[in-house]
Scaffold this active site. Sequence first.
Site, mmCIF file in Angstrom:
data_model
loop_
_atom_site.group_PDB
_atom_site.id
_atom_site.type_symbol
_atom_site.label_atom_id
_atom_site.label_comp_id
_atom_site.label_asym_id
_atom_site.label_seq_id
_atom_site.Cartn_x
_atom_site.Cartn_y
_atom_site.Cartn_z
ATOM 1 N N TYR A 145 0.893 -1.368 -0.050
ATOM 2 C CA TYR A 145 0.009 0.050 -0.025
ATOM 3 C C TYR A 145 1.063 1.366 0.041
ATOM 4 O O TYR A 145 0.509 2.252 -0.417
ATOM 5 C CB TYR A 145 -0.804 0.148 1.060
ATOM 6 C CG TYR A 145 -2.180 -0.575 1.029
ATOM 7 C CD1 TYR A 145 -2.415 -1.994 0.742
ATOM 8 C CD2 TYR A 145 -3.178 0.111 1.172
ATOM 9 C CE1 TYR A 145 -3.665 -2.540 0.653
ATOM 10 C CE2 TYR A 145 -4.628 -0.582 1.171
ATOM 11 C CZ TYR A 145 -4.722 -1.932 0.920
ATOM 12 O OH TYR A 145 -5.916 -2.560 0.685
ATOM 13 N N LYS A 196 3.056 -15.038 2.363
ATOM 14 C CA LYS A 196 3.496 -15.752 1.022
ATOM 15 C C LYS A 196 5.188 -16.155 1.144
ATOM 16 O O LYS A 196 5.904 -15.481 0.240
ATOM 17 C CB LYS A 196 3.072 -15.254 -0.157
ATOM 18 C CG LYS A 196 1.402 -15.426 -0.440
ATOM 19 C CD LYS A 196 1.166 -16.836 -0.926
ATOM 20 C CE LYS A 196 1.636 -17.309 -2.249
ATOM 21 N NZ LYS A 196 1.363 -18.431 -2.719
ATOM 22 N N ASP A 229 -2.701 -18.067 0.713
ATOM 23 C CA ASP A 229 -4.039 -18.499 -0.259
ATOM 24 C C ASP A 229 -4.280 -19.475 0.530
ATOM 25 O O ASP A 229 -5.594 -19.867 0.340
ATOM 26 C CB ASP A 229 -2.821 -18.927 -1.458
ATOM 27 C CG ASP A 229 -1.669 -19.727 -1.340
ATOM 28 O OD1 ASP A 229 -1.231 -19.739 -0.341
ATOM 29 O OD2 ASP A 229 -1.441 -20.259 -2.368
ATOM 30 N N ASP A 253 -6.231 -7.082 3.853
ATOM 31 C CA ASP A 253 -7.530 -6.451 3.026
ATOM 32 C C ASP A 253 -8.467 -7.471 2.674
ATOM 33 O O ASP A 253 -9.634 -7.674 2.885
ATOM 34 C CB ASP A 253 -6.949 -5.451 2.179
ATOM 35 C CG ASP A 253 -8.033 -4.979 1.422
ATOM 36 O OD1 ASP A 253 -9.016 -4.498 2.129
ATOM 37 O OD2 ASP A 253 -7.918 -4.701 0.041
ATOM 38 N N ASP A 257 -12.322 -9.169 4.178
ATOM 39 C CA ASP A 257 -13.510 -9.181 3.516
ATOM 40 C C ASP A 257 -14.067 -10.538 3.291
ATOM 41 O O ASP A 257 -15.451 -10.780 3.547
ATOM 42 C CB ASP A 257 -13.312 -8.618 2.090
ATOM 43 C CG ASP A 257 -13.730 -7.124 1.764
ATOM 44 O OD1 ASP A 257 -13.624 -6.529 2.953
ATOM 45 O OD2 ASP A 257 -14.094 -7.001 0.677
#
Length: 368
Positions: A145, A196, A229, A253, A257
């Site tokens: 970001y 990751k 993932d 983020d 959600d």
Amino acid sequence: MIKVKKRRVLLLPGDGIGPEVIAEVKKVINWFNDKKSLDFEIDEDLVGGISFDKHGTPLTDEVFYKALESAVIMLGAVGGPKWDGVEFSKKPERALLKLRKELKLFANLRPAICFEQLVNASTLKPEIVSGLDILIVRELTGGVYFGEPRGIKPIENGERKGVNTHTYTSSEIIRVARVAFDLAKKRSNRVISCEKSNVMEAGQLWKEEVQSLHDKDYKDVELSHMLADNCAMQLVRNPKQFDVILTDNLFGDMLSDEASMLTGSLGLLPSASLGAKNKDGEMRAMYEPIHGSAPDIAGKGVANPIASILSFAMALRYSLDLDNEAEALEKAVQEALNDGLRTKDIMSDKMKEVSTSQMGDAIISKLQ
Ligand code: IPM
Ligand code: MG
């Protein structure tokens, strides 16, 4: 140095349904002022697209300074298709990102709790989500970001190149990991850290730093690591395996959600963005519902104010040390739901559909 005023609450309703849901928070704050003599000083101003329309910038210096001296910022939502064509640096979202970054709100707490009354509102099977209580701790001021270099630049052959940079330093990782471990201790004492590390060096550093902080200071907390993932998959396969999820800005983020839909509606989930305490014990913090500005339903009085009201409950707890008041407010929300009151997003058979302000009023009447 601008000092934080302990009782100052800055309301930044923003765009879309933001003003409707923050209006209900304002009623709640006024109730605490009138009935519990809690002397909160309320201020209110523009942020996001509405600020851009009026002032040509999504965050004026004046509002930024007000934010700096407020103990609590209650943000509604920013953005909407109306501002799609606006130049990148003036987009409504830049206001939110500037507040997070400049106020150093590095720890974003996003609880995903499935209320028993709403088990059937989730798209997942009731037995998968019933009793769900997850806390996502998202790093909020680093990663892709904010990393440099960034931008879009022309390259050879008339092509262009878009660049963003994902970076984390040890201290950025350690300070947010500490928040996650401390919170886990007050819950089921388990942290799953997601990155990751199989493809990103910054992910490898993340994993190593979290592990060594654990081994040094938090041996009593159960820690495991999961690739982000896989975490996305496990969240829908068996979400109740999680207690605290610790992750970076971008993965947080997305995973938050995803987690929110386990609970039935985006309209229910609060969040807190916390900074570090200074030497006087003061902390800056911003509270906001997880949902966005929902321009499709804005102005219709159908938005769910619960996420915003529960965000204020988090403010009472984390910024104002008013745990009893926070609990009372959370209980009032439960009771309104027990009475069968539902806004449109969580409406189901045999329940009573109410508007945004009716839901706010019902919650306040339960506080009495
Ligand atoms: C969130 C939002 C923001 C983000 C947007 C509005 C900039 O999606 O708070 O999750 O990406 O962080
Ligand atoms: Mg988001």
